[in-house]
Every structure is written in C-alpha cells, then in structure tokens.
Scaffold this motif. Structure first.
Motif, PDB file in Angstrom:
ATOM      1  N   GLU A  84       0.832  -1.203   0.000  1.00 33.84           N
ATOM      2  CA  GLU A  84       0.000   0.000   0.000  1.00 33.84           C
ATOM      3  C   GLU A  84       0.870   1.258   0.000  1.00 33.84           C
ATOM      4  O   GLU A  84       0.600   2.219  -0.733  1.00 33.84           O
ATOM      5  CB  GLU A  84      -0.923   0.000   1.229  1.00 33.84           C
ATOM      6  CG  GLU A  84      -2.015  -1.049   1.204  1.00 33.84           C
ATOM      7  CD  GLU A  84      -1.494  -2.476   1.427  1.00 33.84           C
ATOM      8  OE1 GLU A  84      -0.390  -2.623   2.009  1.00 33.84           O
ATOM      9  OE2 GLU A  84      -2.188  -3.427   1.022  1.00 33.84           O
ATOM     10  N   GLU A  85       1.922   1.247   0.813  1.00 32.71           N
ATOM     11  CA  GLU A  85       2.815   2.400   0.866  1.00 32.71           C
ATOM     12  C   GLU A  85       3.531   2.597  -0.470  1.00 32.71           C
ATOM     13  O   GLU A  85       3.681   3.727  -0.946  1.00 32.71           O
ATOM     14  CB  GLU A  85       3.839   2.219   1.989  1.00 32.71           C
ATOM     15  CG  GLU A  85       3.227   2.314   3.383  1.00 32.71           C
ATOM     16  CD  GLU A  85       4.183   1.871   4.469  1.00 32.71           C
ATOM     17  OE1 GLU A  85       3.982   2.282   5.632  1.00 32.71           O
ATOM     18  OE2 GLU A  85       5.132   1.099   4.176  1.00 32.71           O
ATOM     19  N   VAL A  88       1.204   4.192  -2.962  1.00 31.30           N
ATOM     20  CA  VAL A  88       0.991   5.613  -2.650  1.00 31.30           C
ATOM     21  C   VAL A  88       2.192   6.437  -3.116  1.00 31.30           C
ATOM     22  O   VAL A  88       2.033   7.504  -3.736  1.00 31.30           O
ATOM     23  CB  VAL A  88       0.758   5.809  -1.138  1.00 31.30           C
ATOM     24  CG1 VAL A  88       0.856   7.289  -0.764  1.00 31.30           C
ATOM     25  CG2 VAL A  88      -0.607   5.265  -0.728  1.00 31.30           C
ATOM     26  N   GLU A  91       2.272   6.558  -6.996  1.00 34.14           N
ATOM     27  CA  GLU A  91       1.215   7.413  -7.541  1.00 34.14           C
ATOM     28  C   GLU A  91       1.560   8.886  -7.357  1.00 34.14           C
ATOM     29  O   GLU A  91       1.372   9.704  -8.273  1.00 34.14           O
ATOM     30  CB  GLU A  91      -0.121   7.101  -6.873  1.00 34.14           C
ATOM     31  CG  GLU A  91      -1.264   7.953  -7.387  1.00 34.14           C
ATOM     32  CD  GLU A  91      -2.626   7.501  -6.882  1.00 34.14           C
ATOM     33  OE1 GLU A  91      -3.540   8.351  -6.834  1.00 34.14           O
ATOM     34  OE2 GLU A  91      -2.778   6.308  -6.540  1.00 34.14           O
ATOM     35  N   ASP A  92       2.074   9.238  -6.188  1.00 33.47           N
ATOM     36  CA  ASP A  92       2.391  10.636  -5.929  1.00 33.47           C
ATOM     37  C   ASP A  92       3.548  11.116  -6.797  1.00 33.47           C
ATOM     38  O   ASP A  92       3.517  12.227  -7.342  1.00 33.47           O
ATOM     39  CB  ASP A  92       2.732  10.827  -4.449  1.00 33.47           C
ATOM     40  CG  ASP A  92       2.813  12.297  -4.066  1.00 33.47           C
ATOM     41  OD1 ASP A  92       1.779  12.987  -4.178  1.00 33.47           O
ATOM     42  OD2 ASP A  92       3.908  12.760  -3.682  1.00 33.47           O
ATOM     43  N   THR A 127       7.782  13.620  -2.275  1.00 32.99           N
ATOM     44  CA  THR A 127       7.006  12.448  -1.875  1.00 32.99           C
ATOM     45  C   THR A 127       7.548  11.842  -0.590  1.00 32.99           C
ATOM     46  O   THR A 127       6.776  11.489   0.316  1.00 32.99           O
ATOM     47  CB  THR A 127       7.026  11.398  -2.999  1.00 32.99           C
ATOM     48  OG1 THR A 127       6.400  11.958  -4.162  1.00 32.99           O
ATOM     49  CG2 THR A 127       6.288  10.137  -2.587  1.00 32.99           C
ATOM     50  N   LYS A 131       4.407  12.886   2.123  1.00 30.32           N
ATOM     51  CA  LYS A 131       3.435  11.810   2.306  1.00 30.32           C
ATOM     52  C   LYS A 131       3.468  11.216   3.710  1.00 30.32           C
ATOM     53  O   LYS A 131       2.637  10.377   4.056  1.00 30.32           O
ATOM     54  CB  LYS A 131       3.634  10.710   1.265  1.00 30.32           C
ATOM     55  CG  LYS A 131       3.487  11.170  -0.186  1.00 30.32           C
ATOM     56  CD  LYS A 131       2.297  12.079  -0.422  1.00 30.32           C
ATOM     57  CE  LYS A 131       0.965  11.337  -0.394  1.00 30.32           C
ATOM     58  NZ  LYS A 131      -0.158  12.259  -0.752  1.00 30.32           N
ATOM     59  N   SER A 151       1.567  17.002  -3.556  1.00 30.81           N
ATOM     60  CA  SER A 151       1.872  15.981  -2.549  1.00 30.81           C
ATOM     61  C   SER A 151       1.100  16.223  -1.259  1.00 30.81           C
ATOM     62  O   SER A 151       0.723  15.279  -0.571  1.00 30.81           O
ATOM     63  CB  SER A 151       3.377  15.964  -2.249  1.00 30.81           C
ATOM     64  OG  SER A 151       4.129  15.481  -3.343  1.00 30.81           O
ATOM     65  N   ILE A 371      -2.257   2.813 -12.418  1.00 33.09           N
ATOM     66  CA  ILE A 371      -2.056   4.079 -11.703  1.00 33.09           C
ATOM     67  C   ILE A 371      -1.697   5.185 -12.691  1.00 33.09           C
ATOM     68  O   ILE A 371      -2.240   6.302 -12.630  1.00 33.09           O
ATOM     69  CB  ILE A 371      -0.948   3.920 -10.637  1.00 33.09           C
ATOM     70  CG1 ILE A 371      -1.453   3.071  -9.473  1.00 33.09           C
ATOM     71  CG2 ILE A 371      -0.482   5.286 -10.131  1.00 33.09           C
ATOM     72  CD1 ILE A 371      -0.416   2.758  -8.435  1.00 33.09           C
TER      73      ILE A 371
END
Length: 430
Positions: A84-85, A88, A91-92, A127, A131, A151, A371
């Motif tokens: 998941e990290e 993220v 994507e960022d 990022t 994040k 971000s 993504i």
C-alpha cells in the motif's frame, strides 16, 4: 534501489570529542555523486575526504547519516515499505512528473505566463517527506512549488487553474506558478525570492509550539521548510536555524540540493559544499541523504518528522538531487554539462521505485500501469477544467491586498476603486 535502513539522526559532537573517536581518519569512497556512496557504520569521524566532485577536503565533526545499506533484499518482512505504501509513493511521484510535463506543454502553447519552474527529477524529496505528514502539518515551499502542493493534497485541477490564472485556482488566479497557497491543506505558499519562505516556516513552527506550551492545546503539528542549495548562503537561513534550535521548534529544514542555483554550480559558490554540516553548527542534527531515492529520503524523513513531533527540536536535511529540466521553462539549459545530465537521467527516482516495487513483488507492472492511466486522465481533466474556468473579474484586483476596508482599495462609497472607469486611466489596458 533495494535498501534496508534504520535512520539515525545524530546530535552534534564537539570537536574535542570527535578527535577522540575511534573512527577517526576513515575515507569516503570516490563517487561521482555525493549521495550515492553508503556511509560507514562508524558514527563520528574527522578528516574525511569528500568525493573528488567537491574538489576540496574538510573536517567533519558530525556524521551526516547512517541511513542505508545497499544490498539485495530477499524477504518481504525486511522491506522498507508495504504494498500500500509503495503504491501511494509511486502514484504521488508519477502525479508530480506527469503534471509538470503537462505544464511544459501548456506553457509553450501560451496557456501560462511568467516564469514556470518545473520539479522533474526531484520527486523523491517531495514524496518522501510530505506523504508522511498529517493534514494539520504545514508545508512552506519555493518558486518550484507545484509538486509540493500536489503531494500535500491540493487537487490537480486547482493547481492547474492557478497556473492558468483562473478564479478556480487555489489562489483564485492571483498567485500563479510561484505562489501556490492553500489554507485548507496548510500549504503556506510558494515564494518567488529565495529564502523568503524560511522565516514563514519558522513562524508556523513557533505557532505550533506556542499553542502546545502556552495555550496547553493538544498540538503536535510539524512544519517542513523546503528550499534549495542557492538559499543556504543567505541570511534568513542562518537566522532561522538559530531561532529554531534555540527554541526547539518542531520544524524540518529540507534542502533540495540540485547542485545548481540557476546557472551557478553549488561547488563554485559555497566554501563548504556539505550543507548538512550547518545543522550541527547551530546545535541541531544535520543529515545528508541521496535525494534520488525515495526510500532513503523517507527513512530520514520519518526520524526527522518524529523528532519534531516529539518536541525534540529541528533537523536540517540535505537531499542531494537533480532537476531534469532547466531552471525554468525560459532557460535553454545550456550551462550544465550534457554528460552530467545524462548521468543523472540514469538515476531517475520514479524508474528506480518502479523497479524496486516490481522486483520485490509488491505490485505488478499492470497495477502500476493502471495508476499511470488514472493519473493521466486526472491531469487531462485538470487541463480541461482550467481552460474552461473564468478569468478573475477586474474587481478582484485589489482583494486580499489591503486589510483596512476603508484603505486605498475601497472608496468612501464602499466600492472597489478599481471599478471606477478612471482607475486605469493613463495606464496600459488591463
């Protein structure tokens, strides 16, 4: 890209203590990139020779960071990020790159005006730090601010509209490229002049400390101050480091050292190119990290942000990175060596993260492609939204300029002076 890390951000050591350290005299391996060589495990050393790139030697009294070991990881339990990290982060970073590429297109099509400074190549820094923040935390940026705003959660359509000078922008079209601001997302502005944002960030950090210690509020807000290597010889930088250390403010000073201040090489303009060493000089930890690797940046950021949140004071982090475009879109980028640019192109932080995620089976290439497709559609929609949005009315010209409602901007009749047909008489047509 594969790495394992436990970030250690160290308090400054006195010269006398350092001279007694058993690790004295260790030498850094030669490298064409100051941040690419893993640091020795010894915590402190002196008389280390800097990379030949620096063309000088210096005495170091506090190590920058013992951040990562470069080795292939075999077990997912040792990975620095979860699936998941990883998604993220990817994507960022992809959002930042794709957004800036679209900005270049729109600029050359005449949709944007003035100076536009793009962030391509530096995505790992934004990022890696932002994040990790909470919504209540503050970010203070520079004139290279689009990606910092993205971000932190400012919608792409608002940032794009601001660049187009439309009322639907995050500053209603009055800020433009270098002045992104969002009260909702605690983005306290981009700043056109170098060093301008550092005192603002220091003030935001003081606000957090004041709320906690004087008003007894449950406040653990942290502020990130972003700025470049060219800023680090300016007075505001030193003054704010001193105040932040003196008052133990919850702030992280993030130096995005892309090695060039417009057309001036960092190595030619700074007596000691190791910016992180200025932290220990003021009694705060100084950290140097490879700013082309989001996982390394993230490990350092975790500890620096956590220290600030715990009330342990500020940290100076030097992220050594590189911009893939000229200083601005008006810069033909003829001053940097083509070989240097080609070298850093091989260290693209997005490509490196993608490779890490796929090799460690955190995600498939199809998931990453999905993504990318989603982001591409989001940016296309942002451009359409910005293009169709209205330009500001003339009456907006003096809004948010004067605090006094009876001041210069508003006449005795309560109307804006700029609404008077004679307001622009004798000046260029607005």
């Amino acid at each position: 890209m594969a790495c394992s890390a436990t970030a250690k951000i160290l308090q400054p050591l006195s010269i006398r203590s350092a001279e007694k350290s058993e690790s004295c005299g260790k030498m850094l391996s030669p490298s064409s990139f100051l941040g690419s060589t893993p640091l020795p495990k010894k915590l402190f050393s002196v008389n280390k020779t800097i990379s030949p790139l620096a063309r000088r030697s210096a005495t170091i009294v506090a190590v920058s960071s013992d951040v990562v070991k470069e080795k292939k990881l075999k077990s997912t339990q040792n990975l620095l990020i979860t699936k998941e990290e990883g998604l993220v982060l990817y994507e960022d970073m992809y959002l930042g790159r794709a957004f800036e590429d679209m900005c270049a297109q729109m600029y050359y099509r005449g949709k944007m005006f003035g100076f536009v400074h793009l962030y391509n190549g530096q995505e790992a820094v934004s990022t890696g730090f932002i994040k990790l923040l909470k919504k209540e935390d503050c970010v203070v940026s520079t004139y290279r601010d689009h990606v910092h705003a993205l971000s932190k959660g400012v919608p792409a359509r608002q940032v794009m509209s601001e660049l187009f000078g439309k009322t639907t922008g995050c500053c209603r079209g009055q800020g433009g490229s270098m002045h992104m601001f969002s009260k909702e997302h605690n983005v306290l502005g981009g700043f056109a002049f170098i060093g301008e944002g550092i005192p603002v960030a220091t003030g935001a950090a003081f606000t957090s400390k004041y709320k906690r210690e004087v008003f007894k509020e449950d406040c653990d807000e942290v502020t990130l101050a972003f700025f470049g290597d060219g800023t680090c010889n300016n007075g505001q930088f030193f003054e704010c480091l001193n105040m932040a250390a003196l008052w133990k403010l919850p702030i992280v000073f993030v130096v995005e050292n892309n090695l060039w201040a417009i057309g001036m090489s960092h190595l030619r303009s700074t007596s000691d190119p190791q910016i992180w060493k200025k932290g220990p000089a003021f009694g705060m930890p100084g950290v140097h990290v490879d700013g082309m690797d989001v996982l390394k940046v993230r490990e350092v950021a975790k500890e620096a942000v956590s220290r600030a949140r715990r009330g342990e004071g500020p940290t100076l982090v030097e992220c050594e990175t590189y911009r893939f475009r000229g200083h601005s879109l008006a810069d033909p980028d003829e001053l940097r060596d083509p070989a240097e640019k080609a070298h850093y192109a091989t260290r693209d932080p997005i490509t490196a993260l993608k490779k890490y995620v796929i090799e460690n089976k955190l995600a498939s290439e199809a998931e990453l492609k999905a993504i990318e497709k989603k982001i591409d559609e989001e940016i296309e929609e942002a451009v359409e939204f910005a293009d169709e949005s209205p330009v500001p009315e003339r009456s907006q010209l003096l809004e948010n300029v004067f605090a006094d409602p009876k001041g210069f901007g508003i006449g005795p009749d309560g109307k804006y002076r700029c609404e008077d047909p004679k307001f622009t008489q004798g000046t260029a047509q607005v």
